[in-house]
Design a protein around this motif. Sequence first.
Motif, PDB file in Angstrom:
ATOM      1  N   GLN A   2       4.130   5.496   2.835  1.00 62.50           N
ATOM      2  CA  GLN A   2       2.833   4.918   3.201  1.00 62.50           C
ATOM      3  C   GLN A   2       2.104   5.909   4.105  1.00 62.50           C
ATOM      4  OE1 GLN A   2       5.127   1.561   4.694  1.00 62.50           O
ATOM      5  NE2 GLN A   2       3.486   0.202   4.008  1.00 62.50           N
ATOM      6  N   SER A   3       0.798   5.737   4.176  1.00 60.66           N
ATOM      7  CA  SER A   3      -0.006   6.620   4.993  1.00 60.66           C
ATOM      8  C   SER A   3      -0.510   5.832   6.196  1.00 60.66           C
ATOM      9  CB  SER A   3      -1.176   7.099   4.139  1.00 60.66           C
ATOM     10  OG  SER A   3      -2.057   7.839   4.907  1.00 60.66           O
ATOM     11  N   ALA A   4      -0.506   6.464   7.390  1.00 60.12           N
ATOM     12  CA  ALA A   4      -0.911   5.720   8.588  1.00 60.12           C
ATOM     13  C   ALA A   4      -1.835   6.562   9.453  1.00 60.12           C
ATOM     14  CB  ALA A   4       0.328   5.333   9.390  1.00 60.12           C
ATOM     15  N   PHE A   5      -2.580   5.884  10.319  1.00 58.02           N
ATOM     16  CA  PHE A   5      -3.451   6.526  11.309  1.00 58.02           C
ATOM     17  C   PHE A   5      -4.300   7.627  10.690  1.00 58.02           C
ATOM     18  CE2 PHE A   5       0.062   4.948  14.101  1.00 58.02           C
ATOM     19  CZ  PHE A   5      -0.684   3.947  14.673  1.00 58.02           C
ATOM     20  N   ALA A   6      -5.199   7.197   9.802  1.00 53.21           N
ATOM     21  CA  ALA A   6      -6.148   8.118   9.177  1.00 53.21           C
ATOM     22  C   ALA A   6      -5.432   9.302   8.533  1.00 53.21           C
ATOM     23  CB  ALA A   6      -7.180   8.582  10.197  1.00 53.21           C
ATOM     24  N   ALA A   7      -4.318   9.015   7.879  1.00 55.98           N
ATOM     25  CA  ALA A   7      -3.531  10.016   7.152  1.00 55.98           C
ATOM     26  C   ALA A   7      -2.919  11.067   8.073  1.00 55.98           C
ATOM     27  CB  ALA A   7      -4.356  10.671   6.052  1.00 55.98           C
ATOM     28  N   PRO A  33      13.433  -5.605  -3.224  1.00 60.33           N
ATOM     29  CA  PRO A  33      12.201  -5.052  -2.641  1.00 60.33           C
ATOM     30  C   PRO A  33      10.966  -5.413  -3.465  1.00 60.33           C
ATOM     31  CG  PRO A  33      13.908  -3.373  -2.854  1.00 60.33           C
ATOM     32  CD  PRO A  33      14.410  -4.581  -3.582  1.00 60.33           C
ATOM     33  N   VAL A  34       9.954  -5.926  -2.789  1.00 60.40           N
ATOM     34  CA  VAL A  34       8.662  -6.194  -3.424  1.00 60.40           C
ATOM     35  C   VAL A  34       7.705  -5.156  -2.847  1.00 60.40           C
ATOM     36  CG1 VAL A  34       6.806  -7.876  -3.762  1.00 60.40           C
ATOM     37  CG2 VAL A  34       9.184  -8.660  -3.580  1.00 60.40           C
ATOM     38  N   ILE A  35       7.105  -4.354  -3.734  1.00 69.22           N
ATOM     39  CA  ILE A  35       6.311  -3.214  -3.249  1.00 69.22           C
ATOM     40  C   ILE A  35       4.966  -3.186  -3.968  1.00 69.22           C
ATOM     41  CG2 ILE A  35       6.252  -0.690  -2.989  1.00 69.22           C
ATOM     42  CD1 ILE A  35       9.353  -0.742  -3.224  1.00 69.22           C
ATOM     43  N   THR A  36       3.878  -3.119  -3.185  1.00 71.21           N
ATOM     44  CA  THR A  36       2.576  -2.906  -3.830  1.00 71.21           C
ATOM     45  C   THR A  36       2.215  -1.428  -3.676  1.00 71.21           C
ATOM     46  OG1 THR A  36       1.029  -3.274  -1.979  1.00 71.21           O
ATOM     47  CG2 THR A  36       1.862  -5.236  -3.107  1.00 71.21           C
ATOM     48  N   ASP A  80       0.800  -1.229   0.000  1.00 69.23           N
ATOM     49  CA  ASP A  80       0.000   0.000   0.000  1.00 69.23           C
ATOM     50  C   ASP A  80       0.834   1.280   0.000  1.00 69.23           C
ATOM     51  OD1 ASP A  80      -2.407  -1.321  -0.155  1.00 69.23           O
ATOM     52  OD2 ASP A  80      -2.753  -1.334   2.010  1.00 69.23           O
ATOM     53  N   ALA A  81       1.938   1.263  -0.748  1.00 72.39           N
ATOM     54  CA  ALA A  81       2.708   2.504  -0.885  1.00 72.39           C
ATOM     55  C   ALA A  81       1.859   3.513  -1.640  1.00 72.39           C
ATOM     56  CB  ALA A  81       3.998   2.231  -1.640  1.00 72.39           C
TER      57      ALA A  81
END
Length: 318
Positions: free
Chosen positions: A129-134, A147-150, A114-115
Motif C-alpha cells: 500500500q502507499s501512504a503519506f502522499a506516496a 485475506p480479503v484484499i481490495t 487499496d493495495a
Amino acid sequence: MAEVLVYVDHVDGAVRKPTLELLTLARRLGEPVAVALGAGAEATAATLAEHGATRVLTADASEFADYLVVPKVDALQAACKAVSPAAVLIPSSAEGKEIAARLAVRIGSGLITDAIDLEAGDEGPIATQSAFAAAFTTKSRVTRGTPVITVKPNSAPVEAAAAAGVVEALAVSFSEAATGTKVTARTARESTGRPELTEAAIVVSGGRGVNGAENFPLIEALADSLGAAVGASRAAVDAGWYPHTNQVGQTGKSVSPQLYIAAGISGAIQHRAGMQTSKTIVAINKDPEAPIFDLVDYGVVGDLFQVVPQLTEEITAR
Ligand code: FAD
C-alpha cells in the motif's frame, strides 16, 4: 494449487478492466476462481477464461439488482464456503470496498484495502500500500482468516492467459439483511465519451488555477488528445467549475493511472491522497514553490493558459 477468489465487476456481462487486472495478480497467488453475479454473469465467462480464470462461479437473482451490496456479500460468503480460497480479491471501487469490509466481518477475516501490488508469501499474500502522499510504501499481510484484499485500478497489467473458465452455478441463500435497503431508482449519467476516471490510464486534472468553468474546455481538449479522463481538485469543484463526480482526492475519487497531469493544482495533502499512486506525475504550475513539485516526475513551471494549449497542439499533431 490454492484457489483465489476474484470478484467480477461487470456491466451486463462486459467485464471491467480492474477485474482483469485482479486476474493477473491472482495468478501470482494461485488459481483464479471468478465470482460473477447478476444479469449477464454467465456472459463474463469467455473473457474471464481468456485472462486466466479456471472456474467462473455464477449466480443471478433479482436481489443483486434490486438491493444494495448485502446480496453480493451473501454470494461471496457462499463462494468462500464452497472454495476455501487462499484470498479474496475485490476491485477498490466504493462498492468493492463496502463489499470487502462486510465480507471480512462476516467470515471473521482481516481486510487490506487499496493495495497497489500483491505478491505470494510463505504465510499468505503480501500486499503493498502507499501512504503519506506516496512518501512511504508499506507491505502487510492478513494474519487472521482468509485475506480479503481490495486492489486499486491500474495497479497491474491486463495479461492474456488461457484457462478453462468452467462455468458453475453458485447456490446463494440470501440473509435477512440482504433486502434491508432497496434500490428505488437508477439514473445513468450522460456519457462524455471519455474513460471512467478511476479506470483511465491517463488523467488530466484542473484546479483553481484554471480560473473558471469557461476555461475547463482547455483541460478537456488536452485530455481528449490523450484519450484521458478529466479530473478536478476540490477547489475547482467547490467553485462549481466541474462536477463532483470528477473530484480527485480524499473526499473525491482515488485514481492510479499510468500518467496523471495536474494543471493549476497546488498539491494539497487531500488532493495527493487521491492521486499519489499514479505511475508518472506531471504538473503544470506557475509557482515554482508549489508543493505539487515535490511529488512530480516532470514539472513545468509556467502559465497553464500557454502550456496546456501548446501541449494539446503538439500531441494532436503527432
Ligand atoms: P490551490 O491550492 O488554490 O492551488 C491553485 C494552484 O494553481 C496554485 O499552486 C497556483 O500557483 C496555480 N496556478 C494559478 N494560476 C495558474 C496558472 N495560470 N497557470 C498555472 N498554475 C496556476 N482537495 C482536493 O483536491 N480533493 C479532495 O478530495 C479534497 N478533500 C478535502 C477534504 C478535507 C477534509 C479538507 C479540509 C480539504 C480537502 N481538499 C481536497 C482541499 C485541499 O486542502 C485544497 O484546498 C485543494 O486541493 C486546493 O485545490 P487547488 O490545488 O486547485 O487550489
